[in-house]
Motif scaffolding. Structure first.
Motif, PDB file in Angstrom:
ATOM      1  N   PRO A  39       0.830  -1.211   0.000  1.00 51.80           N
ATOM      2  CA  PRO A  39       0.000   0.000   0.000  1.00 51.80           C
ATOM      3  C   PRO A  39       0.868   1.266   0.000  1.00 51.80           C
ATOM      4  N   HIS A  40       0.510   2.191  -0.860  1.00 54.72           N
ATOM      5  CA  HIS A  40       1.291   3.417  -0.995  1.00 54.72           C
ATOM      6  C   HIS A  40       0.456   4.460  -1.709  1.00 54.72           C
ATOM      7  N   GLU A  41       0.890   5.687  -1.644  1.00 51.76           N
ATOM      8  CA  GLU A  41       0.242   6.755  -2.390  1.00 51.76           C
ATOM      9  C   GLU A  41       1.287   7.783  -2.800  1.00 51.76           C
ATOM     10  N   TRP A  42       1.028   8.412  -3.919  1.00 48.51           N
ATOM     11  CA  TRP A  42       1.934   9.397  -4.510  1.00 48.51           C
ATOM     12  C   TRP A  42       1.268  10.753  -4.347  1.00 48.51           C
ATOM     13  N   LEU A  43       1.852  11.606  -3.505  1.00 57.47           N
ATOM     14  CA  LEU A  43       1.240  12.869  -3.145  1.00 57.47           C
ATOM     15  C   LEU A  43       1.953  14.040  -3.813  1.00 57.47           C
ATOM     16  N   ALA A  44       1.181  15.006  -4.272  1.00 52.15           N
ATOM     17  CA  ALA A  44       1.767  16.266  -4.694  1.00 52.15           C
ATOM     18  C   ALA A  44       2.345  16.961  -3.457  1.00 52.15           C
ATOM     19  N   ALA A  45       3.350  17.800  -3.676  1.00 55.84           N
ATOM     20  CA  ALA A  45       4.013  18.466  -2.553  1.00 55.84           C
ATOM     21  C   ALA A  45       3.022  19.238  -1.694  1.00 55.84           C
ATOM     22  N   ALA A  46       2.075  19.939  -2.337  1.00 53.99           N
ATOM     23  CA  ALA A  46       1.122  20.749  -1.577  1.00 53.99           C
ATOM     24  C   ALA A  46       0.263  19.887  -0.664  1.00 53.99           C
ATOM     25  N   GLU A  47      -0.156  18.701  -1.141  1.00 51.61           N
ATOM     26  CA  GLU A  47      -0.981  17.845  -0.293  1.00 51.61           C
ATOM     27  C   GLU A  47      -0.159  17.240   0.838  1.00 51.61           C
ATOM     28  N   ALA A  48       1.082  16.869   0.545  1.00 57.20           N
ATOM     29  CA  ALA A  48       1.946  16.342   1.604  1.00 57.20           C
ATOM     30  C   ALA A  48       2.160  17.390   2.691  1.00 57.20           C
ATOM     31  N   GLU A  49       2.333  18.646   2.291  1.00 58.49           N
ATOM     32  CA  GLU A  49       2.541  19.715   3.267  1.00 58.49           C
ATOM     33  C   GLU A  49       1.271  20.006   4.052  1.00 58.49           C
ATOM     34  N   GLN A  50       0.112  19.822   3.436  1.00 59.75           N
ATOM     35  CA  GLN A  50      -1.138  19.985   4.164  1.00 59.75           C
ATOM     36  C   GLN A  50      -1.310  18.879   5.191  1.00 59.75           C
ATOM     37  N   ARG A  51      -0.893  17.684   4.835  1.00 60.17           N
ATOM     38  CA  ARG A  51      -1.014  16.555   5.754  1.00 60.17           C
ATOM     39  C   ARG A  51      -0.024  16.662   6.899  1.00 60.17           C
ATOM     40  N   TRP A  52       1.184  17.113   6.611  1.00 60.92           N
ATOM     41  CA  TRP A  52       2.221  17.275   7.634  1.00 60.92           C
ATOM     42  C   TRP A  52       2.683  18.729   7.609  1.00 60.92           C
ATOM     43  N   PRO A  53       1.979  19.623   8.298  1.00 66.20           N
ATOM     44  CA  PRO A  53       2.267  21.058   8.195  1.00 66.20           C
ATOM     45  C   PRO A  53       3.669  21.451   8.646  1.00 66.20           C
ATOM     46  N   GLY A  54       4.319  20.601   9.410  1.00 66.97           N
ATOM     47  CA  GLY A  54       5.667  20.932   9.865  1.00 66.97           C
ATOM     48  C   GLY A  54       6.743  20.644   8.855  1.00 66.97           C
ATOM     49  N   MET A  55       6.370  20.155   7.669  1.00 60.82           N
ATOM     50  CA  MET A  55       7.352  19.747   6.672  1.00 60.82           C
ATOM     51  C   MET A  55       7.140  20.500   5.367  1.00 60.82           C
ATOM     52  N   ARG A  56       8.205  20.673   4.626  1.00 63.23           N
ATOM     53  CA  ARG A  56       8.154  21.241   3.285  1.00 63.23           C
ATOM     54  C   ARG A  56       8.827  20.265   2.327  1.00 63.23           C
ATOM     55  N   PHE A  57       8.316  20.203   1.101  1.00 63.26           N
ATOM     56  CA  PHE A  57       8.829  19.256   0.121  1.00 63.26           C
ATOM     57  C   PHE A  57       9.092  19.979  -1.199  1.00 63.26           C
ATOM     58  N   PRO A  58      10.211  19.681  -1.859  1.00 61.01           N
ATOM     59  CA  PRO A  58      10.507  20.333  -3.136  1.00 61.01           C
ATOM     60  C   PRO A  58       9.751  19.736  -4.316  1.00 61.01           C
ATOM     61  N   GLY A  59       9.112  18.594  -4.112  1.00 60.92           N
ATOM     62  CA  GLY A  59       8.411  17.915  -5.190  1.00 60.92           C
ATOM     63  C   GLY A  59       7.504  16.845  -4.627  1.00 60.92           C
ATOM     64  N   PRO A  60       6.978  15.963  -5.477  1.00 60.01           N
ATOM     65  CA  PRO A  60       6.039  14.940  -5.015  1.00 60.01           C
ATOM     66  C   PRO A  60       6.669  13.982  -4.006  1.00 60.01           C
ATOM     67  N   VAL A  61       5.789  13.309  -3.271  1.00 59.66           N
ATOM     68  CA  VAL A  61       6.207  12.497  -2.128  1.00 59.66           C
ATOM     69  C   VAL A  61       5.553  11.124  -2.215  1.00 59.66           C
ATOM     70  N   LEU A  62       6.334  10.085  -1.998  1.00 61.55           N
ATOM     71  CA  LEU A  62       5.805   8.730  -1.865  1.00 61.55           C
ATOM     72  C   LEU A  62       5.508   8.477  -0.396  1.00 61.55           C
ATOM     73  N   HIS A  63       4.252   8.146  -0.086  1.00 61.93           N
ATOM     74  CA  HIS A  63       3.864   7.855   1.287  1.00 61.93           C
ATOM     75  C   HIS A  63       3.517   6.380   1.400  1.00 61.93           C
ATOM     76  N   GLU A  64       4.173   5.700   2.342  1.00 61.88           N
ATOM     77  CA  GLU A  64       3.910   4.296   2.635  1.00 61.88           C
ATOM     78  C   GLU A  64       3.319   4.233   4.046  1.00 61.88           C
TER      79      GLU A  64
END
Length: 299
Positions: A39-64
């Protein structure tokens, strides 16, 4: 957001912290997860940052969401030793081994106190001291470095933090790899991967180098704004790394060796233990990718 087919959260489930791998490293893992049906999901940077507000990402994120966890090292080692003792092992602390040498009948295990233990087989998992303990065994180069991650206090104690890895842009002056995970009671541990100076484990100072600590703090300020970058608690540890980053698991005569875990071996301790046990008793085991011959070919 681009959610990978077959992955993602179950409907109605709360977001699990799991592990977040930032691109470009996440791209390779995305293919691996899809092939393995994990199980996994591929998140756009903006959605990853919304989910984890304490983090910033330069691009998409793989979440396991289901493939990460924390292991308390002290508790785990104590549990493993207790289990071994329950099966008849004798656990001896404060016995410094200086050499393990093969002889005609098996091995001689020599200690700093002058004692010698004879055995049919010895499993040597001596970490940063491997080359010292096995001077007669031809090993791949084992580079011992003193690393200095640090714990940083979350500004919001209630925020969830996934384990995370990233490959920052070297053009911006960052080291090639960063990792982090929440450590209950201590904050979030963040570190650069395998960038420390070479040391001998008996002659290292355990002290943070100010320049590298300042660089780590600057990384936290930029990419992990949910952490207090101004009050780090440095940690001193060692890596024992092979040139390829792969483990060394092999048997030479009566000596079984486990070495070169390159900063990421502890989480695999139980699986490695099964391989070493099979090597020690001569049971069939497919450890060729980690054997000395494989390291020689890749050198």
């Amino acid at each position: 957001m681009g959610r990978a087919r077959g992955g993602g959260r179950r409907p109605g489930a709360a977001p699990a912290p799991g592990v977040a791998t930032a691109a470009p490293a996440g791209l390779g893992r995305l293919r691996e997860m899809a092939a393995a049906g994990v199980p996994h999901e591929w998140l756009a940077a903006a959605e990853a940052e919304q989910r984890w507000p304490g983090m910033r990402f330069p691009g998409p994120v793989l979440h396991e969401p289901e493939t990460a966890g924390r292991v308390d090292a002290d508790t785990a080692v104590t549990a493993l030793q207790s289990a071994a003792a329950a099966h008849g092992a004798v656990v001896r602390h404060h016995r410094r081994v200086t050499a393990v040498e093969a002889d005609g009948a098996g091995v001689l295990v020599r200690s700093a106190a002058g004692a010698v233990v004879r055995a049919r087989t010895a499993v040597v998992a001596a970490g940063a001291w491997t080359a010292d303990v096995l001077p007669g065994l031809r090993l791949p180069p084992l580079r011992v470095t003193q690393e200095q991650p640090a714990h940083f206090r979350p500004l919001d104690p209630t925020a969830g933090w996934p384990a995370f890895t990233a490959d920052p842009d070297p053009a911006e002056g960052w080291p090639s790899g960063v990792y982090g995970l929440a450590s209950p009671g201590e904050g979030v541990k963040v570190g650069f991967h395998g960038t420390g100076p070479e040391v001998h484990p008996d002659r290292r100072d355990h002290l943070p180098e100010p320049g590298r600590l300042a660089q780590l703090q600057e990384y936290v300020r930029r990419w992990l704004p949910g952490l207090d970058a101004d009050t780090p608690e440095p940690v001193s540890c060692t890596y024992t790394s092979t040139p390829t980053g792969e483990f060394v698991l092999d048997r030479v005569g009566p000596v079984v060796v486990a070495a070169g875990f390159s900063g990421h071996g502890f989480k695999s301790a139980t699986a490695v233990g099964r391989v070493l046990a099979d090597l020690a008793v001569g049971a069939p085991v497919d450890a060729a990718p980690f054997g000395l011959a494989a390291h020689a070919l890749l050198a």
